[in-house]
Design a protein around this motif. Structure first.
Motif, mmCIF file in Angstrom:
data_model
loop_
_atom_site.group_PDB
_atom_site.id
_atom_site.type_symbol
_atom_site.label_atom_id
_atom_site.label_comp_id
_atom_site.label_asym_id
_atom_site.label_seq_id
_atom_site.Cartn_x
_atom_site.Cartn_y
_atom_site.Cartn_z
ATOM 1 N N ALA A 1 39.648 30.419 45.743
ATOM 2 C CA ALA A 1 38.193 30.529 45.905
ATOM 3 C C ALA A 1 37.443 29.430 45.172
ATOM 4 O O ALA A 1 36.289 29.123 45.512
ATOM 5 N N SER A 2 38.071 28.816 44.159
ATOM 6 C CA SER A 2 37.370 27.779 43.389
ATOM 7 C C SER A 2 37.038 26.552 44.232
ATOM 8 O O SER A 2 36.238 25.714 43.816
ATOM 9 N N GLN A 3 37.632 26.452 45.420
ATOM 10 C CA GLN A 3 37.343 25.326 46.299
ATOM 11 C C GLN A 3 35.984 25.461 46.988
ATOM 12 O O GLN A 3 35.481 24.487 47.573
ATOM 13 N N GLU A 4 35.390 26.662 46.926
ATOM 14 C CA GLU A 4 34.154 26.920 47.671
ATOM 15 C C GLU A 4 33.054 27.366 46.713
ATOM 16 O O GLU A 4 33.283 28.267 45.891
ATOM 17 N N PRO A 5 31.852 26.794 46.774
ATOM 18 C CA PRO A 5 30.781 27.159 45.852
ATOM 19 C C PRO A 5 30.463 28.650 45.902
ATOM 20 O O PRO A 5 30.373 29.248 46.982
ATOM 21 N N SER A 6 30.308 29.247 44.738
ATOM 22 C CA SER A 6 29.939 30.660 44.547
ATOM 23 C C SER A 6 31.028 31.639 44.942
ATOM 24 O O SER A 6 30.888 32.840 44.683
ATOM 25 N N ALA A 7 32.120 31.189 45.562
ATOM 26 C CA ALA A 7 33.152 32.122 46.025
ATOM 27 C C ALA A 7 33.845 32.820 44.860
ATOM 28 O O ALA A 7 34.256 33.978 44.984
ATOM 29 N N VAL A 8 33.999 32.145 43.715
ATOM 30 C CA VAL A 8 34.603 32.779 42.541
ATOM 31 C C VAL A 8 33.764 33.971 42.099
ATOM 32 O O VAL A 8 34.287 35.050 41.796
ATOM 33 N N SER A 9 32.451 33.790 42.074
ATOM 34 C CA SER A 9 31.565 34.890 41.681
ATOM 35 C C SER A 9 31.623 36.020 42.696
ATOM 36 O O SER A 9 31.720 37.196 42.330
ATOM 37 N N TRP A 10 31.566 35.701 43.989
ATOM 38 C CA TRP A 10 31.613 36.742 45.014
ATOM 39 C C TRP A 10 32.923 37.532 44.932
ATOM 40 O O TRP A 10 32.928 38.756 45.053
ATOM 41 N N LEU A 11 34.033 36.828 44.735
ATOM 42 C CA LEU A 11 35.327 37.504 44.637
ATOM 43 C C LEU A 11 35.367 38.415 43.422
ATOM 44 O O LEU A 11 35.893 39.534 43.483
ATOM 45 N N TYR A 12 34.802 37.954 42.325
ATOM 46 C CA TYR A 12 34.794 38.786 41.117
ATOM 47 C C TYR A 12 34.051 40.096 41.364
ATOM 48 O O TYR A 12 34.558 41.178 41.048
ATOM 49 N N TYR A 13 32.858 40.019 41.943
ATOM 50 C CA TYR A 13 32.070 41.232 42.139
ATOM 51 C C TYR A 13 32.712 42.149 43.183
ATOM 52 O O TYR A 13 32.727 43.376 43.015
ATOM 53 N N ALA A 14 33.258 41.584 44.263
ATOM 54 C CA ALA A 14 33.933 42.409 45.268
ATOM 55 C C ALA A 14 35.157 43.094 44.675
ATOM 56 O O ALA A 14 35.426 44.277 44.929
ATOM 57 N N ASP A 15 35.908 42.355 43.880
ATOM 58 C CA ASP A 15 37.096 42.932 43.250
ATOM 59 C C ASP A 15 36.713 44.050 42.295
ATOM 60 O O ASP A 15 37.416 45.055 42.186
ATOM 61 N N ARG A 16 35.609 43.894 41.599
ATOM 62 C CA ARG A 16 35.172 44.948 40.675
ATOM 63 C C ARG A 16 34.895 46.248 41.418
ATOM 64 O O ARG A 16 35.233 47.326 40.926
ATOM 65 N N VAL A 17 34.293 46.160 42.595
ATOM 66 C CA VAL A 17 34.040 47.373 43.376
ATOM 67 C C VAL A 17 35.360 47.971 43.854
ATOM 68 O O VAL A 17 35.591 49.188 43.753
ATOM 69 N N ALA A 18 36.240 47.136 44.387
ATOM 70 C CA ALA A 18 37.512 47.636 44.903
ATOM 71 C C ALA A 18 38.373 48.239 43.811
ATOM 72 O O ALA A 18 39.190 49.137 44.072
ATOM 73 N N GLN A 19 38.204 47.779 42.575
ATOM 74 C CA GLN A 19 39.024 48.282 41.477
ATOM 75 C C GLN A 19 38.615 49.679 41.024
ATOM 76 O O GLN A 19 39.393 50.337 40.319
ATOM 77 N N LEU A 20 37.447 50.146 41.410
ATOM 78 C CA LEU A 20 37.007 51.461 40.931
ATOM 79 C C LEU A 20 37.951 52.573 41.364
ATOM 80 O O LEU A 20 38.465 53.315 40.521
ATOM 81 N N PRO A 21 38.240 52.743 42.663
ATOM 82 C CA PRO A 21 39.203 53.796 43.028
ATOM 83 C C PRO A 21 40.610 53.472 42.550
ATOM 84 O O PRO A 21 41.367 54.388 42.187
ATOM 85 N N LEU A 22 40.973 52.202 42.527
ATOM 86 C CA LEU A 22 42.315 51.842 42.080
ATOM 87 C C LEU A 22 42.501 52.127 40.598
ATOM 88 O O LEU A 22 43.627 52.368 40.143
ATOM 89 N N SER A 23 41.419 52.124 39.826
ATOM 90 C CA SER A 23 41.519 52.399 38.395
ATOM 91 C C SER A 23 41.995 53.818 38.135
ATOM 92 O O SER A 23 42.854 54.055 37.283
#
Length: 515
Positions: free
Chosen positions: A258-280
Motif C-alpha cells: 500500500a505504501s506505493q499509493e498515496p493515503s493507502a497506508v492510512s486507509w488500510l490501517y483504519y479498515a484493518d482496525r474495523v475488521a479486527q474488532l470481531p477477530l479480537s
C-alpha cells in the motif's frame, strides 16, 4: 469455570479494549487525517501495533504456555516457577537488545515497511523519527505479555486481559489534548503520539507486574541463564510468535504494498482496525484460554478432550466470524463514514477505507479458522505446520496484492490479504484433518446452518440499508450513527433468531468444562 465462560471473560476484555481503541483511532483520524503526517505515523505505528496484537492475542502464549505446563506436570511447581523467572529475565535482555538495534537501523526498517516512501524524503524522514519514538513499546509490551502468559498458564486471565484497556485510555487522554491541525501542526502532534505509544507500553508492564507481585505463586525472579529449558523456549517462542501472528504480519506485507499509493497506508490501517474488532474476540479467547486448556489436557493425556475443546472453539469462532464478515461487507460504507469521516479525514478517505474493508471482510472467517486450528499444534510444540501456513500467507498476500493492485487499485491490496489468510487456513485445515480426521457428529451441518443464518442476516441488512438510506446520508452525525446502530442491532437480532430457529447454535458447547 467453563472454557466458554473463560473465553467470554477474556474476549469481552478484548472487545472493551478494541472499542476504546476505536475511539482512539477515530481521534487519530480526526487529528491526523490521511495526509503525510498520518501516513508516516501509521507506518511507524505498524510494528508496535502488530506487536500489541500478536502479544495480546496469545502470540507469546504459544511458545511459553506448553513448555511451562510440561515442566510443571513433570517436575513440579517450584521448578516451573524458576523456569518462568529465567524466561522473564532472559526476555528482558533480548527485548532491550532488539530495541537498540531498531533504534539504530530505523531507516532500514522504514524502507522494509514502506519502500514507496523512499521517493518522498520528508515523509520517509518523518516515519523514521516516529518509529524511534514509538518502538520502545515493543520491548515493554513484550515483557508484559510474557508475564501475562505466566498468569494465563495459571488460568489467571483478568489483569493481562484488562491492561490493554487502560493503555488505550492513556492514548485517548493524549489525543484529547491535541487539536485538528494543518499539516505542519500534524507533524508535531505525531511526535507526541509516538512518544505516548511507548509510555503506554510502560503502563501495560506496570499493571501486570503489580498483578504478579500480588500473587506470585511459585514464581521467583532469576538471573539470565542459558539453561536447556531456556534454549528450548528460545527455539520455540520466536517461530511460535511469528506463526501465531501470521494475520498481523500479513497486514504488514499489505502495508508495504500500500505504501506505493498515496493515503493507502492510512486507509488500510483504519479498515484493518474495523475488521479486527470481531477477530479480537475470537483471537484473544482462543489464543489465551483455548491454548492453556488444550496444553493442560495434552499434558494430562486427555487427547479426546483436547480435540473436543478445539471443535467447540471452532464452532464458536465461526458463529461470530461468518455474520461479522457479511455485516462488514454490506455496511462498510456507513461504518467508514460514521467512525472516521470528520476533521482532517474527508469523504475520499472514507470511500477508500470502505473499499478495503469490504475486501478484508472476505478473509475474516479464514483468519478465525486459522487462529483456532493452530492452537493444538502450539500445544504439542509442533510448529512446522503453523510456520508453513504463515509463510504461505505472507507470500500470497504480497504477490497477490502486487498483481491485483494495477487493475483493482486499493481493493486489490485488500483482496490479496484475504487470499493470503485463506491459504493459511487451508494449510492448517489439511494438517488438522490428517492428525484428527474425525470431528464431532453434526459439526459440518451446524457450520452450514451458521452460514445460512449469516446470509439471511445479510439479506435483511441490505433491505434495511435501502429503507434507512435517507438517514444514512443525513448531514447530522447523530442521525447517521443512530441509523447504523439500528442496522447493527437489528442484524444481530435477526442472525441470532434465525440461527437459533434452524438449530445452527446448540447450547452444549457453552457447558464444556475443564477437567
Amino acid at each position: 469455570m467453563s472454557l466458554a465462560r473463560s473465553s467470554l471473560i477474556v474476549g469481552l476484555a478484548a472487545i472493551a479494549s478494541r472499542l476504546i481503541g476505536f475511539a482512539r483511532d477515530v481521534m487519530i483520524a480526526r487529528v491526523l487525517g490521511a495526509g503525510m503526517a498520518a501516513d508516516a505515523f501509521l507506518l511507524a505505528f505498524r510494528l508496535p501495533n502488530v506487536a500489541r496484537r500478536v502479544f495480546g492475542e496469545g502470540g507469546l502464549n504459544a511458545g511459553f504456555v506448553p513448555l511451562y505446563s510440561r515442566i510443571r506436570a513433570e517436575r513440579g511447581e517450584a521448578e516451573a516457577g524458576r523456569f518462568a523467572g529465567q524466561a522473564m529475565s532472559g526476555a528482558s535482555v533480548a527485548l532491550l537488545g532488539l530495541t537498540a538495534l531498531v533504534e539504530l537501523a530505523a531507516p532500514l526498517v522504514v524502507m522494509a515497511l514502506g519502500a514507496g516512501y523512499a521517493a518522498e524524503a520528508d515523509k520517509f524522514a518523518l516515519a523514521v523519527t516516529y518509529l524511534r519514538l514509538a518502538f520502545p513499546f515493543v520491548a515493554l509490551a513484550g515483557l508484559a505479555s510474557l508475564i501475562g502468559a505466566y498468569l494465563n498458564a495459571d488460568r489467571r486471565y483478568t489483569a493481562a486481559a484488562m491492561a490493554p484497556v487502560l493503555v488505550n485510555v492513556l492514548m485517548i487522554a493524549v489525543l484529547m489534548m491535541l487539536d485538528v491541525p494543518d499539516e505542519e501542526t500534524a507533524i508535531r502532534q505525531g511526535w507526541w503520539l509516538s512518544l505516548a505509544v511507548s509510555i503506554s507500553g510502560l503502563v501495560h508492564l506496570g499493571i501486570v507486574v503489580v498483578a504478579l507481585l500480588r500473587d506470585p505463586g511459585r514464581f521467583t525472579w532469576q538471573r539470565p541463564r542459558l539453561t536447556p529449558d531456556i534454549r528450548r523456549l528460545a527455539r520455540r517462542v520466536l517461530p511460535a510468535t511469528a506463526a501465531s501472528g501470521a494475520t498481523q504480519l500479513a497486514v504488514v506485507v499489505a502495508t508495504a504494498v500500500a505504501s506505493q499509493e498515496p493515503s493507502a497506508v492510512s486507509w488500510l490501517y483504519y479498515a484493518d482496525r474495523v475488521a479486527q474488532l470481531p477477530l479480537s474476540l475470537i483471537g484473544v479467547a482462543v489464543g489465551t484460554v483455548l491454548l492453556s486448556d488444550v496444553a493442560a489436557r495434552l499434558a494430562a493425556g486427555d487427547h479426546q478432550g483436547a480435540a473436543i475443546a478445539q471443535a467447540r472453539a471452532l464452532e464458536g469462532a465461526l458463529a461470530l466470524a461468518l455474520p461479522a464478515a457479511v455485516a462488514l461487507a454490506i455496511l462498510a460504507g456507513p461504518i467508514s463514514i460514521v467512525l472516521f469521516q470528520r476533521g482532517a479525514f474527508g469523504p475520499e478517505d472514507a470511500a477508500g477505507t470502505a473499499t478495503l474493508l469490504r475486501m478484508l471482510a472476505i478473509g475474516l472467517p479464514a483468519a478465525a479458522t486459522a487462529k483456532v486450528l493452530a492452537q493444538p499444534f502450539f500445544a504439542r510444540e509442533a510448529l512446522r505446520i503453523p510456520i508453513a501456513g504463515g509463510m504461505a500467507c505472507l507470500v500470497v498476500t504480497g504477490l497477490a496484492g502486487l498483481a491485483l493492485q494495477p487493475a483493482m487499485g486499493v481493493a486489490g491490496i485488500g483482496l490479496g490479504l484475504s487470499l493470503g489468510l485463506g491459504v493459511n487456513a487451508l494449510v492448517l485445515w489439511g494438517a488438522a484433518r490428517s492428525v484428527a480426521p474425525a470431528f464431532p457428529a453434526g459439526m459440518a451441518r451446524r457450520v452450514s446452518l451458521l452460514f445460512a443464518a449469516a446470509l439471511a442476516m445479510g439479506v435483511g441488512l441490505a433491505a434495511g440499508m435501502r429503507w434507512l438510506a435517507p438517514w444514512l446520508i443525513a448531514d447530522q452525525l447523530a442521525v447517521k450513527a443512530g441509523a447504523l446502530a439500528l442496522l447493527c442491532v437489528s442484524g444481530l437480532a435477526l442472525y441470532a433468531g434465525v440461527a437459533r430457529g434452524i438449530g445452527a447454535i446448540e447450547p452444549q458447547f457453552l457447558r464444556w468444562r475443564r477437567p
